[in-house]
Write a protein that holds these residues in place. Structure first.
Motif, PDB file in Angstrom:
ATOM      1  N   TYR A 143       0.852  -1.195   0.000  1.00 60.08           N
ATOM      2  CA  TYR A 143       0.000   0.000   0.000  1.00 60.08           C
ATOM      3  C   TYR A 143       0.879   1.233   0.000  1.00 60.08           C
ATOM      4  CZ  TYR A 143      -3.831   3.035   1.859  1.00 60.08           C
ATOM      5  OH  TYR A 143      -4.767   4.014   2.065  1.00 60.08           O
ATOM      6  N   GLY A 144       0.759   2.036  -1.065  1.00 57.56           N
ATOM      7  CA  GLY A 144       1.554   3.246  -1.182  1.00 57.56           C
ATOM      8  C   GLY A 144       0.691   4.495  -1.203  1.00 57.56           C
ATOM      9  N   ALA A 145       1.202   5.561  -0.599  1.00 58.28           N
ATOM     10  CA  ALA A 145       0.500   6.845  -0.576  1.00 58.28           C
ATOM     11  C   ALA A 145       1.533   7.971  -0.575  1.00 58.28           C
ATOM     12  CB  ALA A 145      -0.395   6.955   0.654  1.00 58.28           C
ATOM     13  N   ARG A 146       1.044   9.189  -0.719  1.00 58.59           N
ATOM     14  CA  ARG A 146       1.962  10.327  -0.721  1.00 58.59           C
ATOM     15  C   ARG A 146       2.553  10.568   0.661  1.00 58.59           C
ATOM     16  NH1 ARG A 146      -1.170  15.288  -3.132  1.00 58.59           N
ATOM     17  NH2 ARG A 146      -2.704  14.475  -1.650  1.00 58.59           N
ATOM     18  N   ARG A 147       1.676  10.500   1.673  1.00 58.96           N
ATOM     19  CA  ARG A 147       2.091  10.809   3.041  1.00 58.96           C
ATOM     20  C   ARG A 147       1.497   9.782   3.998  1.00 58.96           C
ATOM     21  NH1 ARG A 147      -0.304  15.561   1.205  1.00 58.96           N
ATOM     22  NH2 ARG A 147      -2.040  15.215   2.644  1.00 58.96           N
ATOM     23  N   PHE A 157      -7.196  -3.930   8.122  1.00 53.88           N
ATOM     24  CA  PHE A 157      -6.499  -5.021   7.439  1.00 53.88           C
ATOM     25  C   PHE A 157      -5.697  -5.865   8.430  1.00 53.88           C
ATOM     26  CE2 PHE A 157      -7.369  -2.141   3.902  1.00 53.88           C
ATOM     27  CZ  PHE A 157      -7.846  -3.035   2.953  1.00 53.88           C
ATOM     28  N   ARG A 158      -5.068  -5.220   9.405  1.00 54.20           N
ATOM     29  CA  ARG A 158      -4.348  -5.996  10.424  1.00 54.20           C
ATOM     30  C   ARG A 158      -5.306  -6.923  11.170  1.00 54.20           C
ATOM     31  NH1 ARG A 158      -1.681  -0.727  11.751  1.00 54.20           N
ATOM     32  NH2 ARG A 158       0.423  -0.782  10.842  1.00 54.20           N
ATOM     33  N   GLY A 159      -6.518  -6.433  11.429  1.00 57.83           N
ATOM     34  CA  GLY A 159      -7.512  -7.238  12.136  1.00 57.83           C
ATOM     35  C   GLY A 159      -7.935  -8.478  11.367  1.00 57.83           C
ATOM     36  N   LEU A 160      -7.802  -8.428  10.047  1.00 61.01           N
ATOM     37  CA  LEU A 160      -8.113  -9.594   9.218  1.00 61.01           C
ATOM     38  C   LEU A 160      -6.927 -10.549   9.114  1.00 61.01           C
ATOM     39  CD1 LEU A 160      -9.979  -7.917   6.208  1.00 61.01           C
ATOM     40  CD2 LEU A 160     -10.999  -9.367   7.988  1.00 61.01           C
ATOM     41  N   GLY A 161      -5.785 -10.141   9.652  1.00 65.56           N
ATOM     42  CA  GLY A 161      -4.592 -10.963   9.536  1.00 65.56           C
ATOM     43  C   GLY A 161      -3.832 -10.744   8.245  1.00 65.56           C
ATOM     44  N   VAL A 162      -4.035  -9.573   7.630  1.00 66.70           N
ATOM     45  CA  VAL A 162      -3.335  -9.231   6.398  1.00 66.70           C
ATOM     46  C   VAL A 162      -1.992  -8.604   6.750  1.00 66.70           C
ATOM     47  CG1 VAL A 162      -3.393  -7.764   4.335  1.00 66.70           C
ATOM     48  CG2 VAL A 162      -5.489  -8.893   5.129  1.00 66.70           C
ATOM     49  N   GLU A 163      -0.928  -9.098   6.117  1.00 69.41           N
ATOM     50  CA  GLU A 163       0.398  -8.501   6.306  1.00 69.41           C
ATOM     51  C   GLU A 163       0.471  -7.201   5.514  1.00 69.41           C
ATOM     52  OE1 GLU A 163       5.085  -9.433   5.222  1.00 69.41           O
ATOM     53  OE2 GLU A 163       3.661 -11.093   5.351  1.00 69.41           O
ATOM     54  N   LEU A 164       1.048  -6.155   6.112  1.00 70.03           N
ATOM     55  CA  LEU A 164       1.132  -4.846   5.464  1.00 70.03           C
ATOM     56  C   LEU A 164       2.556  -4.516   5.065  1.00 70.03           C
ATOM     57  CD1 LEU A 164      -1.177  -2.692   7.798  1.00 70.03           C
ATOM     58  CD2 LEU A 164      -1.779  -3.866   5.668  1.00 70.03           C
ATOM     59  N   VAL A 165       2.707  -4.035   3.821  1.00 66.64           N
ATOM     60  CA  VAL A 165       3.968  -3.485   3.339  1.00 66.64           C
ATOM     61  C   VAL A 165       3.646  -2.075   2.861  1.00 66.64           C
ATOM     62  CG1 VAL A 165       5.853  -3.675   1.687  1.00 66.64           C
ATOM     63  CG2 VAL A 165       4.818  -5.751   2.647  1.00 66.64           C
ATOM     64  N   LEU A 166       4.206  -1.060   3.523  1.00 67.87           N
ATOM     65  CA  LEU A 166       3.804   0.326   3.290  1.00 67.87           C
ATOM     66  C   LEU A 166       4.933   1.149   2.690  1.00 67.87           C
ATOM     67  CD1 LEU A 166       2.030   0.953   6.728  1.00 67.87           C
ATOM     68  CD2 LEU A 166       0.995   0.105   4.600  1.00 67.87           C
ATOM     69  N   GLY A 171       8.451   9.457   2.874  1.00 67.42           N
ATOM     70  CA  GLY A 171       9.151   8.664   3.875  1.00 67.42           C
ATOM     71  C   GLY A 171       8.562   8.751   5.264  1.00 67.42           C
ATOM     72  N   GLY A 172       7.351   9.306   5.398  1.00 62.44           N
ATOM     73  CA  GLY A 172       6.735   9.479   6.713  1.00 62.44           C
ATOM     74  C   GLY A 172       6.270   8.190   7.353  1.00 62.44           C
ATOM     75  N   ALA A 173       6.045   7.158   6.573  1.00 60.48           N
ATOM     76  CA  ALA A 173       5.657   5.846   7.097  1.00 60.48           C
ATOM     77  C   ALA A 173       6.149   4.790   6.125  1.00 60.48           C
ATOM     78  CB  ALA A 173       4.141   5.742   7.251  1.00 60.48           C
ATOM     79  N   GLU A 175       8.497   2.469   3.899  1.00 55.88           N
ATOM     80  CA  GLU A 175       9.664   2.743   3.071  1.00 55.88           C
ATOM     81  C   GLU A 175       9.426   3.988   2.221  1.00 55.88           C
ATOM     82  OE1 GLU A 175      11.705   0.356  -0.664  1.00 55.88           O
ATOM     83  OE2 GLU A 175      11.037  -0.801   1.072  1.00 55.88           O
ATOM     84  N   ARG A 176      10.448   4.805   2.027  1.00 51.87           N
ATOM     85  CA  ARG A 176      10.326   5.977   1.162  1.00 51.87           C
ATOM     86  C   ARG A 176      10.337   5.532  -0.299  1.00 51.87           C
ATOM     87  NH1 ARG A 176      11.691  11.541   1.348  1.00 51.87           N
ATOM     88  NH2 ARG A 176      12.637  11.286   3.419  1.00 51.87           N
ATOM     89  N   GLY A 177       9.394   6.028  -1.075  1.00 50.57           N
ATOM     90  CA  GLY A 177       9.383   5.719  -2.493  1.00 50.57           C
ATOM     91  C   GLY A 177       8.049   5.166  -2.954  1.00 50.57           C
ATOM     92  N   ARG A 178       8.076   4.454  -4.079  1.00 46.03           N
ATOM     93  CA  ARG A 178       6.875   3.913  -4.700  1.00 46.03           C
ATOM     94  C   ARG A 178       6.679   2.454  -4.305  1.00 46.03           C
ATOM     95  NH1 ARG A 178       5.218   7.505  -8.795  1.00 46.03           N
ATOM     96  NH2 ARG A 178       5.999   9.550  -8.166  1.00 46.03           N
ATOM     97  N   ILE A 179       5.450   2.018  -4.305  1.00 42.96           N
ATOM     98  CA  ILE A 179       5.104   0.704  -3.762  1.00 42.96           C
ATOM     99  C   ILE A 179       5.647  -0.438  -4.618  1.00 42.96           C
ATOM    100  CG2 ILE A 179       2.856   0.504  -4.927  1.00 42.96           C
ATOM    101  CD1 ILE A 179       3.810  -0.532  -1.293  1.00 42.96           C
ATOM    102  N   VAL A 180       5.895  -0.190  -5.894  1.00 45.76           N
ATOM    103  CA  VAL A 180       6.381  -1.279  -6.748  1.00 45.76           C
ATOM    104  C   VAL A 180       7.797  -1.713  -6.346  1.00 45.76           C
ATOM    105  CG1 VAL A 180       6.890  -1.952  -9.141  1.00 45.76           C
ATOM    106  CG2 VAL A 180       4.871  -0.585  -8.633  1.00 45.76           C
ATOM    107  N   THR A 181       8.546  -0.860  -5.671  1.00 44.22           N
ATOM    108  CA  THR A 181       9.915  -1.204  -5.266  1.00 44.22           C
ATOM    109  C   THR A 181       9.946  -2.379  -4.294  1.00 44.22           C
ATOM    110  OG1 THR A 181      10.642   1.065  -5.665  1.00 44.22           O
ATOM    111  CG2 THR A 181      12.065  -0.324  -4.292  1.00 44.22           C
TER     112      THR A 181
END
Length: 275
Positions: A143-147, A157-166, A171-173, A175-181
């Motif tokens: 999941y990628g966003a501007r800020r 999503f955490r409550g469903l047991g989904v692993e998050l990669v942000l 760079g506020g939360a 990894e800094r950059g785009r989600i495809v990296t």
């Protein structure tokens, strides 16, 4: 079959200065909606804007006995239609037609599901994550966003047991950059035989990059395209997407043939994003 209802606004929760989640009473739509489908919505009776706009069904809300009774829509305020949605109040009426379009195809274990979302492209993944977790599919959300303050529903999503990669662009939360990296990094780390299905929704540049990455690692990928739609039922041809069919390419209406497509069928150059 889609139904056209005058849906009462139940609640409207501002997530930020631009994003909101609008809840509409629409039992018939809630009962038949599948992950990835959308509705055509316009709030209020004004003729400006004249046409409804498409929104993915974000959540299906159920009563205490489990009966579907309402849907929610995740919206970003960018124009007249979304401004009306941002300002809507409980008791307002929204014209709501749906569910429409081709939904996601679900997988079963041992196949893993990796959902890739950019910005408001998070919208179809709440219902998809619920459906996948109900099938005991190991699910990850990239999941990628501007800020950082534009990363929403993380606890859901955490409550469903989904692993998050942000990721965030500032760079506020995460990894800094785009989600495809990080997506590409994790695909590279996986052995070729481990089955994974990618699901992607977001800006078309992100979809094109995700599709290219999936193809590089020979992974199947379903993309939900975001197109301007005037009717949602195939009449206006404002939402066409060029796809490969047989030996050639053809324009298809994303409201009927999509919004979910096999990523390998979409001609990304035709959308203006060939990278």
């Amino acid at each position: 079959m889609p139904v056209d209802v005058a849906a009462e606004v139940i609640s409207n929760r501002a997530l930020s200065a631009d994003y909101n989640v609008l809840a509409l009473s629409a039992p018939a739509i809630a009962a038949s909606s599948q992950p990835g489908q959308f509705v055509m919505v316009k709030v209020g009776a004004s003729l400006d804007p004249l046409l409804r706009r498409p929104f993915s069904v974000f959540e299906v809300l159920r009563s205490s006995d489990g009966t579907p009774g309402a849907i929610t829509l995740l919206s970003k305020r960018i124009g007249p239609s979304t401004s009306l949605m941002y300002d809507a109040r409980p008791g307002d009426i929204a014209a709501c037609l749906g569910p429409l379009g081709r939904p996601f195809s679900l997988v079963d274990p041992p196949t893993e599901a990796w959902m890739v979302a950019g910005g408001v492209g998070l919208a179809p993944f709440a219902t998809l994550a619920e459906a996948l977790r109900a099938r005991n599919v190991k699910t990850t959300l990239f999941y990628g966003a501007r800020r950082a303050d534009e990363l929403f529903y993380l606890d859901f999503f955490r409550g469903l047991g989904v692993e998050l990669v942000l990721t965030t662009e500032d760079g506020g939360a995460g990894e800094r950059g785009r989600i495809v990296t990080p997506l590409e990094r994790q695909l590279a780390d996986r052995r070729a035989g481990a089955p994974i299905m990618l699901y992607a929704c977001g800006p078309e540049g992100m979809l094109a990059a995700t599709a290219k990455t999936a193809a590089k690692y020979s992974r199947p990928c379903q993309v939900s395209v975001e197109r301007i739609m005037g009717c949602g039922m195939g009449g206006c041809y404002s939402c066409v997407v060029r796809v490969r069919r047989g030996a050639g390419t053809h324009f298809v209406r994303s409201c009927l043939d999509g919004p979910v497509f096999d990523a390998t069928s979409v001609v990304w150059d035709a959308l203006g994003h060939g990278h």
